[in-house]
Each structure stands twice: as structure tokens, then as C-alpha cells.
Design an enzyme around this catalytic site. Structure first.
Site, PDB file in Angstrom:
ATOM      1  N   GLU A  99     -36.725 118.204  38.317  1.00 51.48           N
ATOM      2  CA  GLU A  99     -35.331 117.833  38.064  1.00 51.48           C
ATOM      3  C   GLU A  99     -34.624 119.117  37.686  1.00 51.48           C
ATOM      4  O   GLU A  99     -34.855 119.659  36.610  1.00 51.48           O
ATOM      5  CB  GLU A  99     -35.316 116.784  36.945  1.00 51.48           C
TER       6      GLU A  99
ATOM      7  N   CYS B 288     -27.725 118.267  32.738  1.00 51.66           N
ATOM      8  CA  CYS B 288     -27.987 118.520  34.165  1.00 51.66           C
ATOM      9  C   CYS B 288     -27.060 117.709  35.048  1.00 51.66           C
ATOM     10  O   CYS B 288     -26.663 118.153  36.110  1.00 51.66           O
ATOM     11  CB  CYS B 288     -29.438 118.246  34.493  1.00 51.66           C
TER      12      CYS B 288
ATOM     13  N   LYS C 144     -45.211 120.977  26.908  1.00 53.72           N
ATOM     14  CA  LYS C 144     -44.756 122.310  26.480  1.00 53.72           C
ATOM     15  C   LYS C 144     -43.305 122.142  26.020  1.00 53.72           C
ATOM     16  O   LYS C 144     -42.406 121.922  26.828  1.00 53.72           O
ATOM     17  CB  LYS C 144     -44.854 123.289  27.651  1.00 53.72           C
TER      18      LYS C 144
ATOM     19  N   GLU D 292     -24.173 126.398  38.608  1.00 55.09           N
ATOM     20  CA  GLU D 292     -24.212 125.567  37.406  1.00 55.09           C
ATOM     21  C   GLU D 292     -23.836 126.433  36.194  1.00 55.09           C
ATOM     22  O   GLU D 292     -24.448 127.466  35.963  1.00 55.09           O
ATOM     23  CB  GLU D 292     -25.634 125.009  37.243  1.00 55.09           C
TER      24      GLU D 292
HETATM   25  P1  NAP Z   1     -35.750 127.365  32.421  1.00 58.74           P
HETATM   26  O1  NAP Z   1     -36.159 128.782  32.357  1.00 58.74           O
HETATM   27  O2  NAP Z   1     -35.908 126.650  33.706  1.00 58.74           O
HETATM   28  O3  NAP Z   1     -36.554 126.610  31.257  1.00 58.74           O
HETATM   29  C1  NAP Z   1     -36.935 125.257  31.229  1.00 58.74           C
HETATM   30  C2  NAP Z   1     -38.347 125.133  30.667  1.00 58.74           C
HETATM   31  O4  NAP Z   1     -39.281 125.812  31.504  1.00 58.74           O
HETATM   32  C3  NAP Z   1     -38.526 125.750  29.286  1.00 58.74           C
HETATM   33  O5  NAP Z   1     -39.481 124.989  28.547  1.00 58.74           O
HETATM   34  C4  NAP Z   1     -39.059 127.120  29.641  1.00 58.74           C
HETATM   35  O6  NAP Z   1     -39.697 127.747  28.579  1.00 58.74           O
HETATM   36  C5  NAP Z   1     -40.004 126.791  30.763  1.00 58.74           C
HETATM   37  N1  NAP Z   1     -40.348 127.919  31.617  1.00 58.74           N
HETATM   38  C6  NAP Z   1     -39.657 129.077  31.822  1.00 58.74           C
HETATM   39  N2  NAP Z   1     -40.305 129.868  32.691  1.00 58.74           N
HETATM   40  C7  NAP Z   1     -41.432 129.222  33.049  1.00 58.74           C
HETATM   41  C8  NAP Z   1     -42.520 129.511  33.938  1.00 58.74           C
HETATM   42  N3  NAP Z   1     -42.584 130.652  34.637  1.00 58.74           N
HETATM   43  N4  NAP Z   1     -43.492 128.604  34.062  1.00 58.74           N
HETATM   44  C9  NAP Z   1     -43.448 127.444  33.398  1.00 58.74           C
HETATM   45  N5  NAP Z   1     -42.472 127.114  32.532  1.00 58.74           N
HETATM   46  C10 NAP Z   1     -41.465 127.990  32.368  1.00 58.74           C
HETATM   47  O7  NAP Z   1     -34.259 127.211  31.976  1.00 58.74           O
HETATM   48  P2  NAP Z   1     -33.527 128.023  30.799  1.00 58.74           P
HETATM   49  O8  NAP Z   1     -33.873 129.481  30.860  1.00 58.74           O
HETATM   50  O9  NAP Z   1     -33.810 127.349  29.543  1.00 58.74           O
HETATM   51  O10 NAP Z   1     -32.023 127.814  31.224  1.00 58.74           O
HETATM   52  C11 NAP Z   1     -31.492 128.516  32.351  1.00 58.74           C
HETATM   53  C12 NAP Z   1     -30.622 127.618  33.193  1.00 58.74           C
HETATM   54  O11 NAP Z   1     -31.388 126.499  33.675  1.00 58.74           O
HETATM   55  C13 NAP Z   1     -29.472 126.956  32.469  1.00 58.74           C
HETATM   56  O12 NAP Z   1     -28.379 127.779  32.366  1.00 58.74           O
HETATM   57  C14 NAP Z   1     -29.225 125.756  33.321  1.00 58.74           C
HETATM   58  O13 NAP Z   1     -28.431 126.090  34.421  1.00 58.74           O
HETATM   59  C15 NAP Z   1     -30.589 125.366  33.803  1.00 58.74           C
HETATM   60  N6  NAP Z   1     -31.169 124.261  33.008  1.00 58.74           N
HETATM   61  C16 NAP Z   1     -31.125 123.035  33.525  1.00 58.74           C
HETATM   62  C17 NAP Z   1     -31.637 121.969  32.807  1.00 58.74           C
HETATM   63  C18 NAP Z   1     -31.600 120.608  33.356  1.00 58.74           C
HETATM   64  O14 NAP Z   1     -31.569 119.648  32.605  1.00 58.74           O
HETATM   65  N7  NAP Z   1     -31.657 120.425  34.646  1.00 58.74           N
HETATM   66  C19 NAP Z   1     -32.188 122.169  31.563  1.00 58.74           C
HETATM   67  C20 NAP Z   1     -32.249 123.453  31.038  1.00 58.74           C
HETATM   68  C21 NAP Z   1     -31.733 124.494  31.801  1.00 58.74           C
HETATM   69  P3  NAP Z   1     -38.840 128.490  27.443  1.00 58.74           P
HETATM   70  O15 NAP Z   1     -38.843 127.493  26.359  1.00 58.74           O
HETATM   71  O16 NAP Z   1     -39.565 129.714  27.100  1.00 58.74           O
HETATM   72  O17 NAP Z   1     -37.477 128.803  28.010  1.00 58.74           O
END
Ligand code: NAP
Ligand code: MG
Length: 485
Positions: free
Chosen positions: A254, A288, A179, A388
Site C-alpha cells: 500500500e 495515504c 517492524k 505525493e
Molecule cells: P518509507 O521509507 O517507505 O517507510 C515506511 C516503513 O518502511 C518504515 O517502517 C521504514 O522504516 C521502513 N523502511 C524503510 N526502508 C526500508 C527498507 N529498505 N526495507 C524495509 N523497510 C524499510 O517512508 P518514509 O521515509 O517514512 O516516508 C517517505 C514518504 O513515503 C512520505 O513522504 C510519503 O510520501 C510516503 N509514505 C506513505 C505512507 C502511506 O500510508 N502510504 C506512509 C508513510 C510514508 P523507518 O521507520 O526507519 O523509516
């Protein structure tokens, strides 16, 4: 000059076909201008079903799992070769959709190719062992692929994060359903093409973009997947682990960090400044394992602050496509939402009494930019020291005694990586032993590579990616005992 024109519309890739999405289309923006860039097919739960079914059929056919590992490894490596052969186009598209400087896109694609090279090479190295049970038995273990690997990818390194899980999964004989992130899914077209060019059969690699709450949730809760790999935020990680638990399948999580570097009084400051440049301003801090906290010995805090402010102010911030060469530059953040969230955290740090030494403001441009930011006078109870940011924002704290520095570093819900800068090897080792993180960098932030295991303590997640450790995420151990008549 850029030569690449994006397509107006990008499809998903399921069972060897490029297809539309049941949830219509997503508009992907260019973070460097704030303007729409292209449309991407958006998957619904039925599309996820079709992809999982295709991956299952391909797995059950045995085409990958029965292959001699060296052959599978060559195919995995060929995916990386394809990416490198097309690096100019892919880098421009990645920069246009993700906002990073063009040279950073090149670094990301080379990193993605490196995963395919490394895990391609590992394919034929996974061997079982023989366990002695006395003269009446032979006993041995084998490793079998789990089956269908579901992988949910974040937007910060869309290609590298996909490569990391996909390469190890394919090398061990699994099929994958990926995905891709809704904010920057477009370059995944090239991963699909690369898999085809490398000879992977229909169903081995499926790549679908969709909204996390719909496509991501449907994939992580799908009853016919065998394993989930997720990188992203803690709340989404908890939702995914909960869904995986219902199906009793393992997951690798992660989930980011609030990683600290301890800077001792005897640190080599040239070396430190170089690490800060990469540690917090690479990818505009959307990493991250970013160096988001600097815990500096009070005797050198003034000098360190001055030098880091000079570094931050030397970076030219603007559209990544105009920044082709490695140098003192930084691109946009991924979205207005992420930029505003980070700027809001800086504003609240100021209200809490911290000193914004530089940055914190959004330049007056159309794109999603945030000036490289340094915050001094941070104390460990402040939000900016605990949450974060996922942006180009460095928090500086000070300490007097080594034990205090370690206590501050460990005073976090997270435990992804940590670092120490000192010329004293004994001190470095004492800190390395006591820091509660999955990886410790001594005198160079990011010391390590594709070969070194990566993953978190505490809320940074569980399981390890990268290195040979990660192969174990994708296999089951089977023990076979033979009674000799
Ligand atoms: P996120 O919501 O955790 O998104 C990461 C991935 O998960 C995306 O592909 C997202 O889809 C998907 N996702 C979201 N809700 C889901 C659900 N209920 N079930 C399954 N998959 C789902 O993170 P974000 O909204 O992009 O970012 C928010 C915060 O997360 C950032 O500010 C940061 O602090 C943290 N983050 C951390 C990392 C890391 O490398 N550890 C990476 C990204 C973000 P969509 O494409 O629709 O969002
Ligand atoms: Mg999201």
C-alpha cells in the site's frame, strides 16, 4: 489536563519478553515541541532473526492454527478491548510522539480497536467450499494460515496500521513479526501488553522497532517469513517486493497516492467543505488516501477557493496535547524532514506559477508545523499535481467538461482512491466507472470503513486490506479430493 508521563525508554517485544535492541537505541522526538521525548530499543538483523524464529516456533506448535476459530476470534477482540480500556494513556503518548491532536489520537486508537473487533468477528466466518466432481468423489477446500506474517508499519497511523494487518493475520491463525516505525514506535508497548493480556502465547506477536534500512530490510528479506505486508513509499515498496520475490513469498503493498476529488458544478458545497476538512487536514494531511487534488468545475472555482481558504485559515495549529477536543485544529507533522519536504514542494509550486492561496509557511514555533495550505492555479504537469506531498497541502485544478475532469484525475502514477461531488447520480456513476482507483467516494471523502476493501491501482500498490478481502492475504487455499471406493 494531561496526566500521563512517558517512560524514558521503551523496549522491543520478542518471544513474550521485553528486550533491548542489538542496534542500541533510537531517540524519539515530540513533533509538537521539537524536543526529544524518549528512547526506543533499536533492533538489528540478529534481533529480527530471533523474532522470526519465535514466530515460527509458535506457528509450528499449532497453538493458534489448531484452535477453534471462535476462540481465536475472542482473543483478537480482547486486544482491542485492552486498547480501549487504556485509551487515555495511549492517546497522550501517541500525541506526544506523533504530533496529532489528542482527539485524533483517540480516533486512531478507536480505529485500531475496531480492526481487532472486526477481524475477531470474522475469524469463524472463513469457510471452504465443496466442489462437485461426480459420484465417485468428494472434494473440498480449506483455508490454512500462511505461517509467519512480516509487517512493516509506517509512522502516519502507527497503531491503526499495525492493527489492520495484525488483526487479520491473527484471526486467520498466523503469527506476526511487526517492524514499528522509528519516528513513533512507543505506543506499540500497549499492543504487546494487549496481546499478552488477551492470552496470546510467546512468539505469536513480536514487535520490534528499528531503522528501515537495517531491521526493515532484514525482516522483508528473511528466508523464514511466509508473507509481507507493507505500507509506505513507492521506492521502499519496490525494495520490499524485490526481497519478497527472492524468497517467493507474496506481499501486500500500500504505497500512497495523489488522490483527486472531482467537484461538479451542482455539488453541495457545505458537504464538500466538510470532506475537505477531513480529506486533507486530518492528521496534517499525512494520509495515504488524502484528498490532495481538487478538480473543480470552472464555474464554481472562485467560490470553492474562497470557502476552502476560510476553512484552512480557521484551523488553529499547534501542539496536539493542547488540542483535546474535536474541532477546528490541526497538529504538527511527524518530523522536521517531512515538514521541510512539504514546504519545499509548495515553494517550487509557486516558482512553477501556481498561486499559494493560503499557507505554505512554517509557523515560527519550535515544533514541526506547516500552516494548512491551499494552492490554486495548479496545472496537471506541475510537480505539486503529480507527487505525493504527505502534508496539509491541497492543490486546486479546474475543468470544463466531465471527460476532462476524469482525464486529469487519471493522469497520475497513483490510483489509490478518488471522489466525486455532485447531486447527479448518473454523473457520479459515470465518473465512478471511469476513475482508475481502488475506491471511489461519492459525496463524502472516506465514505466506507474497516469493512470496505482498500488498496490501489497502478503505483499505489497491489492487494487489498480491510474488509473480508484482506483475510485472503493471510491464508493458503488447500484442495482435498477424495475418491470413493
Ligand atoms: P518509507 O521509507 O517507505 O517507510 C515506511 C516503513 O518502511 C518504515 O517502517 C521504514 O522504516 C521502513 N523502511 C524503510 N526502508 C526500508 C527498507 N529498505 N526495507 C524495509 N523497510 C524499510 O517512508 P518514509 O521515509 O517514512 O516516508 C517517505 C514518504 O513515503 C512520505 O513522504 C510519503 O510520501 C510516503 N509514505 C506513505 C505512507 C502511506 O500510508 N502510504 C506512509 C508513510 C510514508 P523507518 O521507520 O526507519 O523509516
Ligand atoms: Mg524512513
Amino acid at each position: 489536563m494531561p496526566t500521563f508521563e512517558p517512560q524514558s525508554y521503551y523496549q522491543n517485544y520478542v518471544d513474550g519478553q521485553f528486550v533491548d535492541g542489538g542496534a542500541d537505541r533510537i531517540v524519539v522526538d515530540n513533533p509538537g515541541t521539537g524536543a526529544p521525548l524518549a528512547e526506543q530499543a533499536s533492533a538489528n538483523a540478529a534481533d529480527i532473526d530471533a523474532a522470526v524464529a519465535a514466530a515460527r516456533r509458535c506457528h509450528e506448535s499449532g497453538v493458534l492454527s489448531a484452535m477453534r476459530p471462535v476462540e481465536r476470534g475472542r482473543m483478537v477482540r480482547a486486544i482491542g478491548d485492552y486498547l480501549l480500556a487504556n485509551i487515555d494513556d495511549i492517546a497522550q503518548l501517541l500525541t506526544l510522539e506523533a504530533g496529532k491532536p489528542l482527539w485524533e489520537s483517540v480516533v486512531e486508537i478507536e480505529g485500531a480497536a475496531r480492526y481487532f473487533e472486526y477481524y475477531g468477528n470474522q475469524a469463524e466466518t472463513l469457510e471452504g467450499r465443496s466442489i462437485p466432481l461426480g459420484k465417485d468423489y468428494y472434494d473440498f477446500t480449506t483455508y490454512e494460515p500462511r505461517g509467519v506474517s512480516a509487517q512493516i508499519i509506517p509512522w502516519n497511523y502507527p497503531l491503526e496500521m499495525t492493527a489492520r494487518g495484525m488483526a487479520a493475520a491473527l484471526a486467520t491463525g498466523n503469527t506476526v513479526v511487526i517492524k514499528s516505525p522509528e519516528l513513533d514506535p512507543l505506543t506499540h508497548l500497549y499492543i504487546a501488553r494487549a496481546a499478552e493480556a488477551a492470552g496470546f502465547p510467546p512468539g505469536a506477536v513480536n514487535i520490534l522497532c528499528g531503522v528501515g534500512s537495517e531491521a526493515g530490510a532484514a525482516l522483508s528479506a528473511h528466508p523464514d517469513i511466509d508473507q509481507v505486508v507493507f505500507t509506505g513509499s513507492v521506492p521502499t515498496g519496490v525494495a520490499i517486493a524485490t526481497a519478497a520475490a527472492q524468497n517467493v513469498v507474496p506481499c501486500v503493498l500500500e504505497l500512497g497516492g495523489k488522490s483527486a476529488a472531482i467537484v461538479c458544478a451542482d455539488a453541495d458545497l457545505d458537504n464538500l467543505i466538510d470532506s475537505v476538512r477531513w480529506g486533507i487536514y486530518f492528521n496534517a494531511g499525512q494520509v495515504c488516501s488524502a484528498m490532495s487534488r481538487l478538480i473543480v468545475h470552472e464555474s464554481i472555482a472562485g467560490e470553492v477557493r474562497e470557502r476552502i481558504v476560510a476553512l484552512a485559515e480557521s484551523l488553529s495549529v499547534g501542539p496536539g496535547i493542547d488540542r483535546p477536543e474535536f474541532g477546528a485544529n490541526m497538529g504538527a507533522m511527524i518530523s522536521k524532514g517531512q515538514r521541510d519536504r512539504a514546504a519545499g514542494m509548495v515553494a517550487r509550486a509557486r516558482e512553477a506559477g501556481a498561486d499559494i492561496a493560503t499557507g505554505g509557511v512554517a509557523p515560527d514555533e519550535a515544533g514541526f508545523f506547516l500552516a494548512p495550505t491551499v494552492i490554486a492555479g495548479v496545472t496537471r504537469d506541475m510537480e505539486i499535481a503529480r507527487s505525493e506531498v504527505f502534508g496539509p497541502v491541497l492543490s486546486m485544478l479546474t475543468y470544463k467538461e466531465e471527460s476532462e475532469a476524469i482525464a486529469i484525475a487519471n493522469d497520475s502514477d497513483y490510483g489509490l482512491v478518488g471522489g466525486v461531488f455532485t447531486r447527479d447520480i448518473d454523473g457520479a456513476m459515470r465518473v465512478a466507472q471511469r476513475i482508475r482507483t481502488g475506491q471511489v467516494f461519492v459525496n463524502e471523502w472516506y465514505a466506507g470503513g474497516v469493512e470496505t476493501p482498500f488498496g490501489g491501482y497502478k503505483k499505489s500498490g497491489y492487494g487489498r486490506e480491510k474488509g473480508r478481502e484482506a483475510l485472503m492475504n493471510y491464508v493458503q487455499t488447500k484442495n482435498i479430493g477424495i475418491r470413493i471406493g
